[in-house]
Design a protein around this motif. Structure first.
Motif, PDB file in Angstrom:
ATOM      1  N   GLU A 103      48.471  25.337  -1.357  1.00 39.99           N
ATOM      2  CA  GLU A 103      47.194  25.904  -1.802  1.00 39.99           C
ATOM      3  C   GLU A 103      46.137  24.832  -2.047  1.00 39.99           C
ATOM      4  O   GLU A 103      45.031  25.128  -2.474  1.00 39.99           O
ATOM      5  CB  GLU A 103      47.394  26.746  -3.061  1.00 39.99           C
ATOM      6  CG  GLU A 103      48.270  27.962  -2.857  1.00 39.99           C
ATOM      7  CD  GLU A 103      47.645  29.054  -2.005  1.00 39.99           C
ATOM      8  OE1 GLU A 103      46.426  28.996  -1.731  1.00 39.99           O
ATOM      9  OE2 GLU A 103      48.382  29.963  -1.590  1.00 39.99           O
ATOM     10  N   HIS A 111      45.867  27.999  -6.311  1.00 42.51           N
ATOM     11  CA  HIS A 111      46.103  29.366  -5.858  1.00 42.51           C
ATOM     12  C   HIS A 111      45.267  30.384  -6.637  1.00 42.51           C
ATOM     13  O   HIS A 111      45.073  31.502  -6.197  1.00 42.51           O
ATOM     14  CB  HIS A 111      47.587  29.719  -6.018  1.00 42.51           C
ATOM     15  CG  HIS A 111      48.015  29.807  -7.442  1.00 42.51           C
ATOM     16  ND1 HIS A 111      48.306  28.689  -8.197  1.00 42.51           N
ATOM     17  CD2 HIS A 111      48.169  30.862  -8.258  1.00 42.51           C
ATOM     18  CE1 HIS A 111      48.631  29.068  -9.419  1.00 42.51           C
ATOM     19  NE2 HIS A 111      48.567  30.368  -9.490  1.00 42.51           N
ATOM     20  N   ASN A 114      42.469  32.629  -5.121  1.00 40.79           N
ATOM     21  CA  ASN A 114      42.790  33.783  -4.291  1.00 40.79           C
ATOM     22  C   ASN A 114      42.615  35.108  -5.026  1.00 40.79           C
ATOM     23  O   ASN A 114      42.092  36.067  -4.461  1.00 40.79           O
ATOM     24  CB  ASN A 114      44.216  33.661  -3.755  1.00 40.79           C
ATOM     25  CG  ASN A 114      44.396  32.413  -2.934  1.00 40.79           C
ATOM     26  OD1 ASN A 114      43.486  31.943  -2.273  1.00 40.79           O
ATOM     27  ND2 ASN A 114      45.592  31.848  -2.974  1.00 40.79           N
TER      28      ASN A 114
END
Length: 169
Positions: A103, A111, A114
């Motif tokens: 990521e 992450h 997201n």
């Protein structure tokens, strides 16, 4: 030796989120209200979450459509590379293949971008003008990036002490 990374084409970006609750062999216990200790319902969440996110949280549907606007932002860095951990496999002396998602290619290197993209999108749709983060250092900075740099133009609030320690990219 096998490749160290697997890159998926952009056309592989999903159009729907998978909701694991639909496939659990048992019903999840509802979250408890911190003040009353009783199960919370949608009305308890409404003061802090947009209705679309509450509906997703309570949903038993297996698939939830990802809005086109959210997918368009996510495809700036997704799909992220899947990497094979050859050295870890060797150190563990395993015949298993071990993979992890990288990521670090996201704008914030995390992450968390997201899911925050969708959170910001649904808040904007419901007319929210300000979003305050309530997370550890770095997490709020990522949301600030998403709010101001990507497409919403909403002012954000950092967690206490976070802004002086880090500069926006």
């Amino acid at each position: 030796m096998d490749d160290y990374k697997i890159l998926l084409p952009e056309k592989s970006l999903p159009k729907r989120w998978y909701n694991v609750a639909a496939d659990l062999p048992f019903a999840m216990d509802p979250p408890l209200h911190p003040g009353t200790g009783k199960p919370i319902g949608p009305a308890d969440l409404a003061p802090i979450f947009p209705q679309a996110l509450i509906a997703q949280e309570m949903s038993q549907e297996r698939w939830i459509d990802i809005p086109t606007e959210v997918r368009e932002i996510l495809r700036l860095w997704r799909p992220t590379p899947l990497r094979r951990a050859h050295r870890l496999e060797a150190a563990l002396k395993t015949n298993c293949r071990i993979y992890y998602k990288d990521e670090s290619v996201s704008p914030t290197g995390s992450h968390k971008t997201n899911t925050a993209i969708a959170q910001v999108y649904y808040n904007k749709k419901e007319g929210v003008k300000r979003i305050a983060t309530e997370t550890a250092p770095g997490n709020g900075l990522g949301r600030e990036f998403r709010l101001q740099r990507l497409w919403l133009g909403l002012p954000g609030l950092h967690g206490e002490g976070e802004l002086p320690a880090k500069a926006l990219p």
